[in-house]
Design an enzyme around this catalytic site. Structure first.
Site, PDB file in Angstrom:
ATOM      1  N   ARG A 115       0.822  -1.214   0.000  1.00 39.29           N
ATOM      2  CA  ARG A 115       0.000   0.000   0.000  1.00 39.29           C
ATOM      3  C   ARG A 115       0.861   1.272   0.000  1.00 39.29           C
ATOM      4  NH1 ARG A 115      -5.777  -0.256   1.671  1.00 39.29           N
ATOM      5  NH2 ARG A 115      -6.284  -2.416   1.317  1.00 39.29           N
ATOM      6  N   ARG A 123      -3.427   6.638   1.088  1.00 42.78           N
ATOM      7  CA  ARG A 123      -3.962   7.836   1.754  1.00 42.78           C
ATOM      8  C   ARG A 123      -3.010   8.533   2.707  1.00 42.78           C
ATOM      9  NH1 ARG A 123      -9.458   4.935   3.450  1.00 42.78           N
ATOM     10  NH2 ARG A 123      -7.956   3.232   3.405  1.00 42.78           N
ATOM     11  N   ASP A 150      -6.897  -2.603  -7.221  1.00 44.01           N
ATOM     12  CA  ASP A 150      -7.487  -3.231  -6.044  1.00 44.01           C
ATOM     13  C   ASP A 150      -7.706  -4.702  -6.343  1.00 44.01           C
ATOM     14  OD1 ASP A 150      -8.729  -2.187  -3.344  1.00 44.01           O
ATOM     15  OD2 ASP A 150      -9.945  -3.856  -4.051  1.00 44.01           O
ATOM     16  N   TYR A 158     -14.962 -11.848   0.108  1.00 42.35           N
ATOM     17  CA  TYR A 158     -15.700 -10.613  -0.227  1.00 42.35           C
ATOM     18  C   TYR A 158     -16.917 -10.923  -1.093  1.00 42.35           C
ATOM     19  CZ  TYR A 158     -11.985  -7.782   1.781  1.00 42.35           C
ATOM     20  OH  TYR A 158     -11.103  -7.204   2.666  1.00 42.35           O
TER      21      TYR A 158
HETATM   22  O1  CP3 Z   1       0.057  -1.707  -2.443  1.00 47.37           O
HETATM   23  C1  CP3 Z   1      -0.344  -0.801  -3.208  1.00 47.37           C
HETATM   24  O2  CP3 Z   1       0.077   0.388  -3.117  1.00 47.37           O
HETATM   25  C2  CP3 Z   1      -1.273  -1.158  -4.360  1.00 47.37           C
HETATM   26  C3  CP3 Z   1      -2.629  -0.808  -4.205  1.00 47.37           C
HETATM   27  C4  CP3 Z   1      -3.615  -1.696  -3.455  1.00 47.37           C
HETATM   28  C5  CP3 Z   1      -4.856  -1.196  -2.997  1.00 47.37           C
HETATM   29  N1  CP3 Z   1      -5.585  -2.228  -2.504  1.00 47.37           N
HETATM   30  C6  CP3 Z   1      -5.276   0.208  -3.091  1.00 47.37           C
HETATM   31  C7  CP3 Z   1      -6.390   0.673  -2.257  1.00 47.37           C
HETATM   32  C8  CP3 Z   1      -3.591  -3.062  -3.156  1.00 47.37           C
HETATM   33  C9  CP3 Z   1      -2.474  -4.072  -3.371  1.00 47.37           C
HETATM   34  C10 CP3 Z   1      -4.858  -3.391  -2.559  1.00 47.37           C
HETATM   35  C11 CP3 Z   1      -5.239  -4.755  -2.149  1.00 47.37           C
HETATM   36  C12 CP3 Z   1      -6.469  -4.975  -1.370  1.00 47.37           C
HETATM   37  N2  CP3 Z   1      -7.697  -4.390  -1.549  1.00 47.37           N
HETATM   38  C13 CP3 Z   1      -6.596  -5.933  -0.348  1.00 47.37           C
HETATM   39  C14 CP3 Z   1      -5.495  -6.841   0.127  1.00 47.37           C
HETATM   40  C15 CP3 Z   1      -4.659  -5.991   0.997  1.00 47.37           C
HETATM   41  C16 CP3 Z   1      -3.829  -6.634   2.058  1.00 47.37           C
HETATM   42  O3  CP3 Z   1      -2.925  -5.881   2.472  1.00 47.37           O
HETATM   43  O4  CP3 Z   1      -3.998  -7.759   2.503  1.00 47.37           O
HETATM   44  C17 CP3 Z   1      -7.908  -5.857   0.144  1.00 47.37           C
HETATM   45  C18 CP3 Z   1      -8.485  -6.679   1.277  1.00 47.37           C
HETATM   46  C19 CP3 Z   1      -8.608  -4.902  -0.645  1.00 47.37           C
HETATM   47  C20 CP3 Z   1     -10.045  -4.513  -0.538  1.00 47.37           C
HETATM   48  C21 CP3 Z   1     -10.127  -3.089  -0.143  1.00 47.37           C
HETATM   49  N3  CP3 Z   1      -9.923  -2.044  -1.017  1.00 47.37           N
HETATM   50  C22 CP3 Z   1     -10.292  -2.552   1.159  1.00 47.37           C
HETATM   51  C23 CP3 Z   1     -10.535  -3.367   2.415  1.00 47.37           C
HETATM   52  C24 CP3 Z   1     -10.183  -1.153   1.052  1.00 47.37           C
HETATM   53  C25 CP3 Z   1     -10.178  -0.119   2.152  1.00 47.37           C
HETATM   54  C26 CP3 Z   1     -11.490   0.541   2.327  1.00 47.37           C
HETATM   55  C27 CP3 Z   1     -11.414   1.684   3.324  1.00 47.37           C
HETATM   56  O5  CP3 Z   1     -12.258   2.571   3.195  1.00 47.37           O
HETATM   57  O6  CP3 Z   1     -10.530   1.691   4.202  1.00 47.37           O
HETATM   58  C28 CP3 Z   1      -9.952  -0.863  -0.319  1.00 47.37           C
HETATM   59  C29 CP3 Z   1      -9.778   0.476  -0.912  1.00 47.37           C
HETATM   60  C30 CP3 Z   1      -8.381   0.817  -1.283  1.00 47.37           C
HETATM   61  N4  CP3 Z   1      -7.588   0.037  -2.068  1.00 47.37           N
HETATM   62  C31 CP3 Z   1      -7.675   2.006  -0.940  1.00 47.37           C
HETATM   63  C32 CP3 Z   1      -6.427   1.928  -1.563  1.00 47.37           C
HETATM   64  C33 CP3 Z   1      -5.329   2.951  -1.555  1.00 47.37           C
HETATM   65  C34 CP3 Z   1      -8.215   3.175  -0.121  1.00 47.37           C
HETATM   66  C35 CP3 Z   1      -9.196   3.831  -1.018  1.00 47.37           C
HETATM   67  C36 CP3 Z   1      -9.320   5.316  -0.839  1.00 47.37           C
HETATM   68  O7  CP3 Z   1      -8.538   6.068  -1.472  1.00 47.37           O
HETATM   69  O8  CP3 Z   1     -10.258   5.713  -0.136  1.00 47.37           O
END
Ligand code: CP3
Length: 350
Positions: free
Chosen positions: A24, A28, A74, A151
């Site tokens: 990640r 944010r 994602d 999911y």
């Molecule tokens: O690593 C990176 O920089 C690549 C980007 C990346 C994102 N999601 C961006 C993201 C990666 C690799 C993911 C994977 C992901 N997405 C997982 C596995 C992560 C792990 O570490 O085990 C999961 C479970 C998801 C599903 C998902 N997407 C969740 C639970 C959330 C968070 C929701 C929240 O409101 O907190 C997301 C959204 C998301 N994906 C964000 C980012 C940067 C935040 C979105 C935003 O900008 O509001």
């Protein structure tokens, strides 16, 4: 390639210092990410616009001496492409309009046409490769079949996994059919990212650790192994490495090391010393600093980084990372302290 220490470490070849990237890393905690996201209007618009996904992928590389870039996307793009209707509710995380709840729902699922449904991802990969211009390698990724199924069946995040575990215990045949079609989709998706230019691939098995050992082997590990075996990745020194990251995967390190993957990503519940001993040099290890260390002072971050490096010990095959993703409330300067410490403390005499 100007900096190939990440790929060399995955091949367990000697490196000048330990490579580091952060799960990640584009997110944010960076004000410039929040600005681009505001311009895009939403997270999904950002992820679905290749130019913007490329922009945020490169942002952390401008600030920190990271040794790899990871595609900004994602894991839930795959079920979205299978017709489940992904959306995000502010503060509640991801949701699906049409979750998978019955054998009939599973029977309707098909492997998506990657070009038609996920072309925005492969377009982002090609664009990022062009913009990186060989600076560092680009990592593509997917969720694991089990984590995606969580999911898809729960319809969003869950604290007890009640629906998917009920299906697992009462109707395992239906869950296996779901995992089978998702596995085929993941293989096609990762193969397409590789074709578009991804130089390493990571699978996030975020929820494998919620399973009892026998269930983990049957419903998560079996499908991870199938991907490691069936995904076309080339041969010899040009083989595209695959990293299996799993939260809570420590009880299964021996089996993961036999899956056919080149790297195993571990969380902070196991020391790298133990993980290395139990995997016997058969794979590279990635991890595993507790992400909460980034809330401590830069001095403490440095000493904890030293402890992780020391735990892995001398010799090749370590990719430094956190044990899970960086959280939105971390100060960017603290990540800089970590990245610089990893390089300085691990540098070997020329
Ligand atoms: O690593 C990176 O920089 C690549 C980007 C990346 C994102 N999601 C961006 C993201 C990666 C690799 C993911 C994977 C992901 N997405 C997982 C596995 C992560 C792990 O570490 O085990 C999961 C479970 C998801 C599903 C998902 N997407 C969740 C639970 C959330 C968070 C929701 C929240 O409101 O907190 C997301 C959204 C998301 N994906 C964000 C980012 C940067 C935040 C979105 C935003 O900008 O509001």
């Amino acid at each position: 390639m100007k900096n190939d220490r990440f790929l060399r470490a995955l091949r367990r070849e000697p490196v000048d210092c330990t490579p580091v990237w952060i799960m990640r890393q584009a997110g944010r905690y960076l004000p410039e990410y929040r600005a681009t996201r505001a311009r895009a209007g939403s997270f999904l618009a950002l992820a679905k616009t290749p130019e913007l996904a490329c922009e945020v992928t490169l942002q952390p590389l401008e600030r920190f001496e990271l040794d790899a870039a990871i595609l900004f996307s994602d894991i839930l793009t795959v079920p979205d492409a299978m017709g489940l209707g992904l959306y995000f509710v502010e503060g509640e995380g991801p949701k699906f309009e049409r979750p998978v709840r019955s054998a009939a729902d599973v029977a309707r699922l098909a492997v998506p046409d990657i070009g038609a449904e996920l072309g925005y991802v492969t377009d982002a990969v090609s664009l990022i490769r062009r913009e990186l211009d060989g600076r560092v390698p680009l990592i593509g990724f997917s969720g694991s079949p089990w984590t995606l199924a969580c999911y898809m069946v729960e319809g969003g995040s869950s604290d007890n996994f009640a629906r998917i575990k009920a299906m697992m215990y009462d109707d395992p045949a239906t869950l296996h059919r779901l995992l089978d079609v998702v596995t085929q989709a993941v293989i096609a998706y990762l193969a397409a990212q590789r074709e578009a230019g991804a130089q390493a691939l990571q699978i996030f098995d975020t929820w494998g650790g919620v399973l009892a050992p026998a269930m983990y082997r049957e419903f998560s590990l079996r499908y991870l192994t199938r991907i490691a075996q069936e995904l076309p990745r080339g041969e010899g020194g040009n083989r595209t490495p695959l990293i299996l990251f799993g939260k809570g995967n420590a009880p299964h390190l021996e089996a993961l090391a036999d899956s056919g993957a080149e790297g195993i990503g571990v969380d902070w519940s196991v020391t790298l010393e133990e993980a290395r001993r139990r995997t016997g040099g058969r794979v590279a290890l990635q991890g595993n600093l507790d992400p909460a260390v980034l809330f401590a002072s830069p001095e403490r971050i440095r000493s904890e980084a030293a402890a992780v490096l020391q735990s892995y010990g001398p010799g090749p095959g370590h990719v430094f990372n956190l044990g899970h993703g960086i959280t939105p409330d971390v100060k960017p300067d603290h990540l800089k302290a970590l990245v610089d410490a990893v390089h300085e403390l691990s540098r070997t005499a020329p």
